[in-house]
Design a protein around this motif. Structure first.
Motif, PDB file in Angstrom:
ATOM      1  N   ASN A 143      -0.027  -7.360   1.938  1.00 49.48           N
ATOM      2  CA  ASN A 143       0.363  -6.551   3.217  1.00 49.48           C
ATOM      3  C   ASN A 143       1.331  -5.272   3.160  1.00 49.48           C
ATOM      4  O   ASN A 143       1.931  -5.577   3.170  1.00 49.48           O
ATOM      5  CB  ASN A 143       0.631  -7.474   4.888  1.00 49.48           C
ATOM      6  CG  ASN A 143       0.509  -6.143   5.410  1.00 49.48           C
ATOM      7  OD1 ASN A 143      -0.231  -5.708   6.017  1.00 49.48           O
ATOM      8  ND2 ASN A 143       1.561  -6.249   6.948  1.00 49.48           N
ATOM      9  N   PRO A 144       0.530  -4.216   2.980  1.00 49.58           N
ATOM     10  CA  PRO A 144      -1.167  -3.588   3.065  1.00 49.58           C
ATOM     11  C   PRO A 144      -1.633  -3.825   1.784  1.00 49.58           C
ATOM     12  O   PRO A 144      -1.292  -4.691   0.676  1.00 49.58           O
ATOM     13  CB  PRO A 144      -0.824  -2.933   2.639  1.00 49.58           C
ATOM     14  CG  PRO A 144       0.224  -1.751   2.201  1.00 49.58           C
ATOM     15  CD  PRO A 144       1.241  -2.687   2.599  1.00 49.58           C
ATOM     16  N   LEU A 145      -3.095  -4.788   1.821  1.00 46.81           N
ATOM     17  CA  LEU A 145      -3.833  -5.540   0.707  1.00 46.81           C
ATOM     18  C   LEU A 145      -4.236  -4.145  -0.791  1.00 46.81           C
ATOM     19  O   LEU A 145      -4.480  -3.481   0.109  1.00 46.81           O
ATOM     20  CB  LEU A 145      -4.826  -5.586   1.317  1.00 46.81           C
ATOM     21  CG  LEU A 145      -5.775  -6.733   0.951  1.00 46.81           C
ATOM     22  CD1 LEU A 145      -4.919  -7.736  -0.056  1.00 46.81           C
ATOM     23  CD2 LEU A 145      -7.438  -7.654   1.284  1.00 46.81           C
ATOM     24  N   LYS A 146      -3.130  -4.940  -1.550  1.00 43.66           N
ATOM     25  CA  LYS A 146      -3.805  -4.488  -3.692  1.00 43.66           C
ATOM     26  C   LYS A 146      -4.257  -4.767  -3.958  1.00 43.66           C
ATOM     27  O   LYS A 146      -2.920  -6.152  -4.335  1.00 43.66           O
ATOM     28  CB  LYS A 146      -2.717  -2.809  -3.582  1.00 43.66           C
ATOM     29  CG  LYS A 146      -2.180  -1.878  -1.968  1.00 43.66           C
ATOM     30  CD  LYS A 146      -0.926  -2.020  -2.549  1.00 43.66           C
ATOM     31  CE  LYS A 146      -0.300  -2.719  -2.556  1.00 43.66           C
ATOM     32  NZ  LYS A 146       1.210  -1.656  -2.519  1.00 43.66           N
ATOM     33  N   ILE A 147      -5.822  -4.623  -3.744  1.00 41.59           N
ATOM     34  CA  ILE A 147      -6.749  -5.489  -5.284  1.00 41.59           C
ATOM     35  C   ILE A 147      -6.640  -4.508  -6.150  1.00 41.59           C
ATOM     36  O   ILE A 147      -7.257  -4.192  -6.227  1.00 41.59           O
ATOM     37  CB  ILE A 147      -7.855  -6.225  -4.851  1.00 41.59           C
ATOM     38  CG1 ILE A 147      -7.468  -6.813  -3.007  1.00 41.59           C
ATOM     39  CG2 ILE A 147      -8.209  -7.191  -5.377  1.00 41.59           C
ATOM     40  CD1 ILE A 147      -8.647  -7.324  -2.755  1.00 41.59           C
ATOM     41  N   TYR A 148      -6.403  -5.807  -7.721  1.00 39.98           N
ATOM     42  CA  TYR A 148      -6.822  -4.808  -9.444  1.00 39.98           C
ATOM     43  C   TYR A 148      -7.995  -6.154  -9.505  1.00 39.98           C
ATOM     44  O   TYR A 148      -6.923  -7.079  -9.517  1.00 39.98           O
ATOM     45  CB  TYR A 148      -5.505  -4.493 -10.079  1.00 39.98           C
ATOM     46  CG  TYR A 148      -5.034  -3.682  -9.065  1.00 39.98           C
ATOM     47  CD1 TYR A 148      -4.589  -1.736  -9.262  1.00 39.98           C
ATOM     48  CD2 TYR A 148      -3.627  -3.833  -7.756  1.00 39.98           C
ATOM     49  CE1 TYR A 148      -4.100  -1.267  -9.000  1.00 39.98           C
ATOM     50  CE2 TYR A 148      -3.148  -3.067  -6.979  1.00 39.98           C
ATOM     51  CZ  TYR A 148      -3.207  -1.709  -8.165  1.00 39.98           C
ATOM     52  OH  TYR A 148      -2.331  -1.065  -7.465  1.00 39.98           O
ATOM     53  N   LEU A 149      -8.968  -5.475 -10.497  1.00 38.77           N
ATOM     54  CA  LEU A 149      -9.394  -6.186 -11.415  1.00 38.77           C
ATOM     55  C   LEU A 149      -8.953  -5.982 -12.455  1.00 38.77           C
ATOM     56  O   LEU A 149      -9.411  -4.652 -13.001  1.00 38.77           O
ATOM     57  CB  LEU A 149     -10.811  -5.642 -10.859  1.00 38.77           C
ATOM     58  CG  LEU A 149     -12.013  -7.141 -11.660  1.00 38.77           C
ATOM     59  CD1 LEU A 149     -11.025  -8.850 -11.791  1.00 38.77           C
ATOM     60  CD2 LEU A 149     -13.218  -7.075 -11.098  1.00 38.77           C
ATOM     61  N   TYR A 150      -9.229  -7.104 -13.609  1.00 41.06           N
ATOM     62  CA  TYR A 150      -8.550  -6.952 -15.572  1.00 41.06           C
ATOM     63  C   TYR A 150     -10.338  -6.420 -15.732  1.00 41.06           C
ATOM     64  O   TYR A 150     -10.515  -7.729 -15.397  1.00 41.06           O
ATOM     65  CB  TYR A 150      -7.725  -8.010 -15.903  1.00 41.06           C
ATOM     66  CG  TYR A 150      -7.193  -7.219 -17.034  1.00 41.06           C
ATOM     67  CD1 TYR A 150      -5.930  -6.701 -17.179  1.00 41.06           C
ATOM     68  CD2 TYR A 150      -7.729  -8.218 -18.431  1.00 41.06           C
ATOM     69  CE1 TYR A 150      -5.711  -6.208 -17.899  1.00 41.06           C
ATOM     70  CE2 TYR A 150      -7.153  -7.486 -19.438  1.00 41.06           C
ATOM     71  CZ  TYR A 150      -6.485  -7.134 -19.684  1.00 41.06           C
ATOM     72  OH  TYR A 150      -5.545  -6.323 -20.540  1.00 41.06           O
ATOM     73  N   ASN A 151     -10.087  -5.911 -16.720  1.00 36.88           N
ATOM     74  CA  ASN A 151     -11.512  -5.459 -17.241  1.00 36.88           C
ATOM     75  C   ASN A 151     -11.896  -6.118 -18.083  1.00 36.88           C
ATOM     76  O   ASN A 151     -13.352  -6.145 -19.269  1.00 36.88           O
ATOM     77  CB  ASN A 151     -11.758  -4.007 -17.496  1.00 36.88           C
ATOM     78  CG  ASN A 151     -12.763  -3.305 -17.755  1.00 36.88           C
ATOM     79  OD1 ASN A 151     -13.651  -3.670 -17.764  1.00 36.88           O
ATOM     80  ND2 ASN A 151     -12.834  -2.759 -18.904  1.00 36.88           N
ATOM     81  N   GLU A 152     -10.687  -7.733 -18.756  1.00 31.40           N
ATOM     82  CA  GLU A 152     -11.371  -8.275 -20.621  1.00 31.40           C
ATOM     83  C   GLU A 152     -10.631  -9.536 -19.681  1.00 31.40           C
ATOM     84  O   GLU A 152     -10.260  -9.664 -18.460  1.00 31.40           O
ATOM     85  CB  GLU A 152     -10.019  -7.963 -21.675  1.00 31.40           C
ATOM     86  CG  GLU A 152     -10.580  -8.745 -22.216  1.00 31.40           C
ATOM     87  CD  GLU A 152     -11.678  -8.631 -22.797  1.00 31.40           C
ATOM     88  OE1 GLU A 152     -12.918  -9.314 -22.411  1.00 31.40           O
ATOM     89  OE2 GLU A 152     -12.012  -7.644 -23.631  1.00 31.40           O
ATOM     90  N   ALA A 153     -12.042 -10.660 -19.911  1.00 30.98           N
ATOM     91  CA  ALA A 153     -11.799 -11.766 -19.343  1.00 30.98           C
ATOM     92  C   ALA A 153     -11.941 -13.073 -20.488  1.00 30.98           C
ATOM     93  O   ALA A 153     -12.357 -12.553 -21.673  1.00 30.98           O
ATOM     94  CB  ALA A 153     -12.862 -11.850 -18.804  1.00 30.98           C
ATOM     95  N   PHE A 154     -12.531 -14.113 -19.913  1.00 30.85           N
ATOM     96  CA  PHE A 154     -12.545 -15.361 -21.227  1.00 30.85           C
ATOM     97  C   PHE A 154     -14.248 -15.913 -19.937  1.00 30.85           C
ATOM     98  O   PHE A 154     -14.268 -16.275 -19.019  1.00 30.85           O
ATOM     99  CB  PHE A 154     -11.732 -16.395 -20.854  1.00 30.85           C
ATOM    100  CG  PHE A 154     -10.659 -15.950 -21.199  1.00 30.85           C
ATOM    101  CD1 PHE A 154     -10.329 -14.817 -22.089  1.00 30.85           C
ATOM    102  CD2 PHE A 154      -9.424 -16.462 -21.511  1.00 30.85           C
ATOM    103  CE1 PHE A 154      -8.873 -14.769 -22.934  1.00 30.85           C
ATOM    104  CE2 PHE A 154      -7.691 -16.504 -22.088  1.00 30.85           C
ATOM    105  CZ  PHE A 154      -7.961 -15.018 -22.917  1.00 30.85           C
ATOM    106  N   VAL A 155     -15.364 -15.938 -21.309  1.00 31.04           N
ATOM    107  CA  VAL A 155     -16.576 -16.575 -21.250  1.00 31.04           C
ATOM    108  C   VAL A 155     -16.132 -17.865 -21.636  1.00 31.04           C
ATOM    109  O   VAL A 155     -16.147 -18.029 -23.154  1.00 31.04           O
ATOM    110  CB  VAL A 155     -17.725 -15.731 -21.877  1.00 31.04           C
ATOM    111  CG1 VAL A 155     -19.387 -16.580 -21.429  1.00 31.04           C
ATOM    112  CG2 VAL A 155     -17.517 -14.422 -21.323  1.00 31.04           C
ATOM    113  N   ARG A 156     -16.822 -18.591 -20.869  1.00 30.01           N
ATOM    114  CA  ARG A 156     -16.431 -20.128 -21.600  1.00 30.01           C
ATOM    115  C   ARG A 156     -17.114 -20.887 -21.683  1.00 30.01           C
ATOM    116  O   ARG A 156     -18.067 -21.269 -20.374  1.00 30.01           O
ATOM    117  CB  ARG A 156     -15.119 -20.860 -20.134  1.00 30.01           C
ATOM    118  CG  ARG A 156     -14.272 -20.563 -20.201  1.00 30.01           C
ATOM    119  CD  ARG A 156     -13.185 -21.201 -19.551  1.00 30.01           C
ATOM    120  NE  ARG A 156     -13.252 -21.577 -17.948  1.00 30.01           N
ATOM    121  CZ  ARG A 156     -12.633 -21.031 -16.964  1.00 30.01           C
ATOM    122  NH1 ARG A 156     -11.448 -21.719 -17.017  1.00 30.01           N
ATOM    123  NH2 ARG A 156     -13.581 -21.356 -15.110  1.00 30.01           N
TER     124      ARG A 156
END
Length: 259
Positions: free
Chosen positions: A27-40
């Protein structure tokens, strides 16, 4: 919870994604998405045969299950082999298949924004009941699966996700992800006795100013997916209409913060 009976398969195996979402503040809402990830990947080929329906190595992609199989192995960051791929490698695989990753990624962003919009309502109720005004950041581990039409579904959101692995390239990805998160949030002093953050009595305007300042910092491999000028009007109907949220959205539009 609904079981997805027709998951997308690669080399006959079921898989899911572990993605990371930084929520720098609720609050206030702030969202970030990482551009790398794992595929399991599972260690066994997928089947809906009633004789194999209870076999976890066929149906459950979680590594807490798969790592005990004698078929489990992990290779390099760029390898299309083993039970763990990088998201970068997966995107290259899709491109060769003629599949555009961008619409899938956009749907995943939409899922995450709505998930945390819903979550904020619970947070506000807890804060109201306990008079909590302390604001904390968190890196969430979010698990997504695709069906055979490339539609994403949320499996779960993990508040306390594992951020340390024994495999070198996996550990390097995690370290970069955490470093980028620290750059975004800016570190504050905290009380080592009770873990509370100093400067608890921020004024309303200081909360907004700090959020605007945050948006000027480098994000590394993160992307701020909310709030953005081009999506505030759509998503605001899902989000708790706090004074902090509304003021931040107004300031972003006035300052034309587009990135």
């Amino acid at each position: 919870m609904k079981y997805i009976p027709d998951p997308l398969l690669i080399h006959g195996k079921k898989f899911d994604f572990r993605l990371w979402v930084l929520v720098s503040e609720m609050n206030p809402l702030k969202i970030y998405l990482y551009n790398e990830a794992f595929v399991r990947f599972t260690t066994e080929n997928y089947s809906l045969n009633k004789n194999t329906i209870s076999k976890k190595n066929i149906h459950i992609t979680n590594f807490s299950i798969q790592k005990y199989s004698n078929k489990f192995y992990i290779k390099g960051f760029d390898d299309e082999d083993g039970n763990l791929w990088s998201l970068s490698t997966f995107r290259k695989y899709l491109k060769r298949q003629g599949i555009n990753w961008n619409p899938i990624w956009d749907k995943i962003k939409d899922i995450f924004i709505k998930y945390f919009a819903m979550y904020t309502k619970n947070v506000f109720e807890i804060e109201k009941a306990n008079e909590i005004k302390n604001r904390m950041f968190n890196i969430w581990g979010m698990d997504i699966i695709l069906d055979n039409n490339y539609n994403p579904y949320l499996l779960e959101g993990n508040y306390n996700c594992l951020l340390e692995w024994e495999f070198k390239w996996v550990d390097e990805v995690l370290k970069e992800m955490i470093k980028d998160a620290f750059n975004i949030i800016g570190l504050r002093s905290f009380d080592r006795n009770d873990g509370s953050i100093y400067y608890k009595t921020r004024t309303f305007q200081e909360i907004i100013d700090e959020s605007i300042c945050e948006m000027t910092r480098p994000t590394g491999a993160y992307e701020r997916i909310f709030p953005k000028i081009d999506n505030i009007d759509y998503y605001k109907k899902f989000i708790h209409p706090s004074e902090e949220n509304q003021k931040l959205w107004e300031e972003m539009k006035n300052l034309n913060i587009t990135s």
